[in-house]
Design a protein around this motif. Structure first.
Motif, PDB file in Angstrom:
ATOM      1  N   LEU A  37      11.032   1.977  -8.839  1.00  0.00           N
ATOM      2  CA  LEU A  37      10.268   2.275  -9.349  1.00  0.00           C
ATOM      3  C   LEU A  37       9.888   3.500 -10.054  1.00  0.00           C
ATOM      4  CD1 LEU A  37       7.401   0.972  -8.841  1.00  0.00           C
ATOM      5  CD2 LEU A  37       7.302   1.874  -6.914  1.00  0.00           C
ATOM      6  N   VAL A  38       9.317   3.514 -10.546  1.00  0.00           N
ATOM      7  CA  VAL A  38       8.923   4.670 -11.986  1.00  0.00           C
ATOM      8  C   VAL A  38       7.929   4.802 -10.536  1.00  0.00           C
ATOM      9  CG1 VAL A  38       8.224   6.386 -13.538  1.00  0.00           C
ATOM     10  CG2 VAL A  38      10.327   5.109 -13.777  1.00  0.00           C
ATOM     11  N   ASP A  79      -1.607  -1.727  -7.798  1.00  0.00           N
ATOM     12  CA  ASP A  79      -2.837  -1.010  -7.719  1.00  0.00           C
ATOM     13  C   ASP A  79      -3.144  -0.355  -6.819  1.00  0.00           C
ATOM     14  OD1 ASP A  79      -2.246  -3.385  -7.341  1.00  0.00           O
ATOM     15  OD2 ASP A  79      -4.767  -3.965  -7.173  1.00  0.00           O
ATOM     16  N   ALA A  80      -2.277  -0.869  -5.022  1.00  0.00           N
ATOM     17  CA  ALA A  80      -3.422  -0.213  -4.501  1.00  0.00           C
ATOM     18  C   ALA A  80      -2.806   1.356  -3.810  1.00  0.00           C
ATOM     19  CB  ALA A  80      -3.703  -1.004  -3.144  1.00  0.00           C
ATOM     20  N   THR A 114      12.279   5.727  -7.033  1.00  0.00           N
ATOM     21  CA  THR A 114      12.495   5.389  -5.518  1.00  0.00           C
ATOM     22  C   THR A 114      13.488   4.303  -5.759  1.00  0.00           C
ATOM     23  OG1 THR A 114      10.655   6.259  -5.079  1.00  0.00           O
ATOM     24  CG2 THR A 114      11.705   4.645  -3.594  1.00  0.00           C
ATOM     25  N   THR A 115      14.495   4.227  -5.066  1.00  0.00           N
ATOM     26  CA  THR A 115      15.271   3.240  -4.959  1.00  0.00           C
ATOM     27  C   THR A 115      15.632   2.591  -3.751  1.00  0.00           C
ATOM     28  OG1 THR A 115      17.472   3.977  -5.133  1.00  0.00           O
ATOM     29  CG2 THR A 115      16.245   2.957  -7.278  1.00  0.00           C
ATOM     30  N   ILE A 154       0.933  -1.049   0.129  1.00  0.00           N
ATOM     31  CA  ILE A 154      -0.298   0.299  -0.022  1.00  0.00           C
ATOM     32  C   ILE A 154       0.874   1.451   0.001  1.00  0.00           C
ATOM     33  CG2 ILE A 154      -1.600  -1.562   1.140  1.00  0.00           C
ATOM     34  CD1 ILE A 154      -1.437   0.121   3.607  1.00  0.00           C
ATOM     35  N   ALA A 155       2.103   0.972  -0.362  1.00  0.00           N
ATOM     36  CA  ALA A 155       2.959   2.335  -0.197  1.00  0.00           C
ATOM     37  C   ALA A 155       4.362   1.691  -1.050  1.00  0.00           C
ATOM     38  CB  ALA A 155       3.402   2.434   1.456  1.00  0.00           C
ATOM     39  N   VAL A 156       4.832   2.963  -1.314  1.00  0.00           N
ATOM     40  CA  VAL A 156       6.077   2.977  -2.084  1.00  0.00           C
ATOM     41  C   VAL A 156       7.273   1.866  -2.004  1.00  0.00           C
ATOM     42  CG1 VAL A 156       7.835   4.115  -3.980  1.00  0.00           C
ATOM     43  CG2 VAL A 156       5.267   4.975  -3.536  1.00  0.00           C
TER      44      VAL A 156
END
Length: 296
Positions: free
Chosen positions: A170-171, A53-54, A144-145, A13-15
């Motif tokens: 992650l883009v 998706d979340a 984000t890495t 639910i979070a990056v």
């Protein structure tokens, strides 16, 4: 976590959680799924998938107004959603190349699923329609890495270094700024005139103060988009002068080397490049003529 036919699917639910899971599980990200399903159909399956998706922050589009307009797009926004969000006076003039590329890419079914983040992040996909538009608009991509946390770089830099990025990269979004003196356009060419992958595409940004191209980016003709700097330097008159459009477009042919593929030979991609660039220039020039105040 859910057990899928082709591997375990996790729903963070979070990056930060998504990036950590991707690294720990040697997983792949799953957003629109258009590229993942293509890989699966070719027998390429991951041990696990990280569904995005979340994560609500990836699904938003925000535009802040003023003489300089700022656009922020979450990486999970689909092509169809992006085309709709930019279908406004400001969107069609200042970000026209991106709005048009999102509205024209592939087929309706694909546009409803494919995400802007996937279009940029996927490796080995030279046919992406949104990438030339983002580069032409000088877009910044948010990443984000685990190693570097949250960072930002030009889309053009990421496209040329995707293979060097950590596997869990992650883009998460894109940022674009546009002044009131900027309009843009996009065009693409396919074998049968609609849908499918482009033989060539092009995005153009015009400086409204001089009606001259400040950026011309050609995609799909080579493995990565090409910035046609020599063609950008040519103008000595104002677009939409047709002689100038022809001269600029023909110059781009000398700046690309066509790649070979099952869809088209390299010589053909190179040969049609001027036609596609001319269409993009005309699209941008129409924005200059009809969107004079950007809707303000």
């Amino acid at each position: 976590m859910r057990e899928g036919v082709h591997g375990r699917v996790h729903h963070p639910i979070a990056v930060g959680e998504a990036v950590r899971l991707c690294a720990e599980l040697d997983a792949k990200y799953l957003a629109g799924g258009t590229w993942v399903m293509r890989e699966i159909s070719h027998g390429q399956r991951a041990h696990a998938y990280i569904a995005l998706d979340a994560i609500k922050d990836l699904r938003t589009v925000s535009i802040t107004g003023g003489p300089e307009i700022s656009l922020r797009i979450g990486a999970g926004v689909t092509h169809a959603e992006l085309a709709g969000a930019l279908d406004t006076p400001d969107g069609r003039t200042r970000f026209g190349a991106l709005q048009q590329s999102a509205a024209q890419s592939a087929f309706t079914q694909v546009r409803n699923l494919a995400t802007i983040g996937g279009n940029v992040a996927v490796r080995g996909f030279p046919d992406a329609d949104l990438v030339p538009a983002l580069i032409a608009l000088d877009a910044q991509v948010e990443l984000t890495t685990l190693r570097d946390g949250d960072t930002c770089m030009p889309v053009e830099e990421l496209v040329n270094s995707r293979e060097k990025q950590p596997a869990e990269t992650l883009v998460t979004g894109f940022r674009i700024r546009s002044t009131e003196f900027q309009q843009s356009g996009f065009a693409r060419l396919t074998i049968r005139g609609g849908g499918e992958y482009p033989i060539a595409n092009a995005a153009v940004v015009l400086s409204r103060s001089a009606s001259r191209p400040s950026r011309i980016v050609v995609g799909s003709v080579e493995k990565t988009p090409v910035r046609c700097v020599a063609a950008e330097a040519m103008p000595d008159a104002e677009i939409p002068d047709e002689d100038l459009i022809t001269a600029i477009s023909e110059r781009t042919r000398l700046e690309v080397m066509g790649r070979e593929s099952a869809e088209a030979p390299g010589w053909y991609r190179r040969a049609v490049t001027p036609t596609v660039v001319a269409r993009a220039l005309r699209s941008a020039s129409r924005a200059v003529e009809t969107g004079g105040d950007g809707g303000n």
